[in-house]
Design an enzyme around this catalytic site. Sequence first.
Site, short mmCIF file in Angstrom:
data_model
loop_
_atom_site.label_atom_id
_atom_site.label_comp_id
_atom_site.label_asym_id
_atom_site.label_seq_id
_atom_site.Cartn_x
_atom_site.Cartn_y
_atom_site.Cartn_z
N ASP A 49 36.49 41.81 49.86
CA ASP A 49 36.15 40.92 48.74
C ASP A 49 36.60 39.50 49.04
OD1 ASP A 49 35.55 39.82 46.32
OD2 ASP A 49 36.40 41.44 45.15
N ASP A 50 35.65 38.62 49.23
CA ASP A 50 35.93 37.19 49.46
C ASP A 50 36.50 36.90 50.84
OD1 ASP A 50 35.19 37.12 46.80
OD2 ASP A 50 37.04 36.20 46.06
N CYS A 89 30.60 38.30 43.38
CA CYS A 89 30.86 39.73 43.58
C CYS A 89 29.75 40.65 43.05
CB CYS A 89 32.17 40.10 42.92
SG CYS A 89 33.57 39.19 43.56
N ARG A 93 27.00 42.89 45.37
CA ARG A 93 27.10 44.35 45.49
C ARG A 93 25.84 45.04 44.98
NH1 ARG A 93 32.96 45.17 45.87
NH2 ARG A 93 33.64 43.10 46.47
N LYS A 142 36.71 48.58 44.60
CA LYS A 142 36.09 47.74 43.58
C LYS A 142 34.60 48.08 43.43
CE LYS A 142 35.04 42.86 42.71
NZ LYS A 142 35.54 41.50 42.90
N HIS A 144 32.31 46.88 40.26
CA HIS A 144 31.80 45.63 39.71
C HIS A 144 30.28 45.62 39.48
CE1 HIS A 144 33.37 41.25 39.20
NE2 HIS A 144 32.98 41.84 38.08
N SER A 167 37.05 42.81 39.25
CA SER A 167 37.98 42.00 40.04
C SER A 167 39.42 42.14 39.55
CB SER A 167 37.57 40.52 39.99
OG SER A 167 36.27 40.36 40.53
N HIS A 236 40.44 39.30 47.59
CA HIS A 236 40.25 38.59 46.32
C HIS A 236 41.62 38.27 45.74
CE1 HIS A 236 38.97 37.85 42.17
NE2 HIS A 236 37.71 37.82 42.59
N ASP A 288 31.73 40.71 50.70
CA ASP A 288 30.73 40.52 49.64
C ASP A 288 30.28 39.08 49.46
OD1 ASP A 288 33.07 39.59 48.45
OD2 ASP A 288 32.58 40.40 46.48
N ASN A 289 31.13 38.14 49.89
CA ASN A 289 30.78 36.72 49.81
C ASN A 289 31.83 35.92 50.56
OD1 ASN A 289 31.77 37.44 46.60
ND2 ASN A 289 32.97 35.92 47.72
N LYS A 309 32.62 30.52 48.56
CA LYS A 309 32.20 31.38 47.45
C LYS A 309 31.68 30.55 46.27
CE LYS A 309 34.36 34.55 44.11
NZ LYS A 309 35.52 35.43 43.86
MG MG Z 1 33.77 38.65 46.12
#
Ligand code: MG
Length: 485
Positions: A49-50, A89, A93, A142, A144, A167, A236, A288-289, A309
Amino acid sequence: MPACRQLLLFQPRTETPGAHWHVCAALIALLLTGCVPERPLNIVLIVTDDQGWADLGSYGARDLDTPNLDRLAAEGIRFTNYYASNAACSPSRAALLTGMYPMRVGLPGVLMPQSNAGLNPAERTLAEMLRDLGYRTAAIGKWHLGHHPEHLPVNHGFESYFGIPYSNDMTPDSTKNPNPYARNHPPLPLVENDRTIEVEPDQRLLTRRYTERATTFIETHRDEPFFLYMAHTFPHMPLFVSDDFAGQSRRGLYGDVIMEIDASTGTIMDALERHNLTHHTLIIFTSDNGPWLVKAPFAGSAGPFREGKGTTFEGGHRVPLILRWPARIPAGQVSDAMVLAMDLMPTIAALTEAPPGPYPFDGKDLMPTIDGGPTPHEAFFYYRGRALEAVRSGPWKLHVPHLFRSIHGATLVTPTHPGTYRQDSTDLALYDLAADPGETRNLAGDHPDVVDHLLTLMETARQDLGDSRTGVQGSNIRASARVTH
Ligand code: MG
């Protein structure tokens, strides 16, 4: 002796214990056809994540230790022009697990704890597709894509779920989220299947607990085809790490967190090896980003790319993608073909010969590209929420005029302040990403024909998917699901 892969791949799941069933299937196949079925392909999809493009050793990180992920890349293929489908996020996804643009499936923005929306059950997920082929499926980490029970992974094709459903900063705890609005969030839940089993769990233990669940799943289903979706909570913000990794990296807490994720991946690789599954398992690793830059020094790096992001610049969308599958993908490859997160599900659909779902994919089968072919895409469209802000085709990327949040001039995070980006704007801007990956030299005035072509492509996407910037309603979009309670 010929192989008969399909005999195993198309068996519906039965209540017969998997090991016995597969041995029986193999023997029956041998008796009836005289050929031995290949072992089915297992899928392990690991998503962080991130994590930024440059947050792996194999992608140029100099101060992060990622030996396991670097080995994964060395033993498979890594992509340098891979795009998360959105720079946030939930929409990212949604695309990853459906093979479609987030706008298509009605999830263009991040879901909050107060949201009543989730991924529509009418959409087919990667887990549902594989479950229907006889795979055992688990989601860890996660989600989301909707935190109400109706929208959780166990109602989208996963047999089990363990994790934080959104998150980890969506908590009223001001030490984890200094934003004043966060005081209205409910306590952060830890969910097992569709039930909250803890609130405000000790986040230092999350990566370890996820990893233990992952290895248990692999061991339990080692004799059956399986799909493990391992969606890490980190890196994240807020960052937490177990005692084993605290203070161990050269890059502070962020480096420690990346080190623990790397070790988790190594533990999963070891579990596969221990059960002789490495050869027949496709491991996919991605993020994811891009990095949440305003959280520096607790954020990652987008390397040479602009911004991060939450923007449609390359730093928001361009992230690592590694695939390892020793039985099929030669080791040591690096591809610069443009590929998309939406391609993963169609690729797996092709590999497993899954029947078509209710809707066509936006993504494409990547195997021809992995075998050395070109990108399967004429264009990729960059959305921020419902706004179509940019398009890439070949080396060219065009931004239409839009606002964005910039890290340049931003106020970075402190223990009592969440960090604030500086608002900025771009005019119509054309960049040659091959020569200028940092999107610094606007060539729109030099190449009006290229601009016109890209605007035409954007208009096609606008009519298809919609665009809040111009007020166009897409003609081929569907709604998310909503609970009424
Ligand atoms: Mg993310």
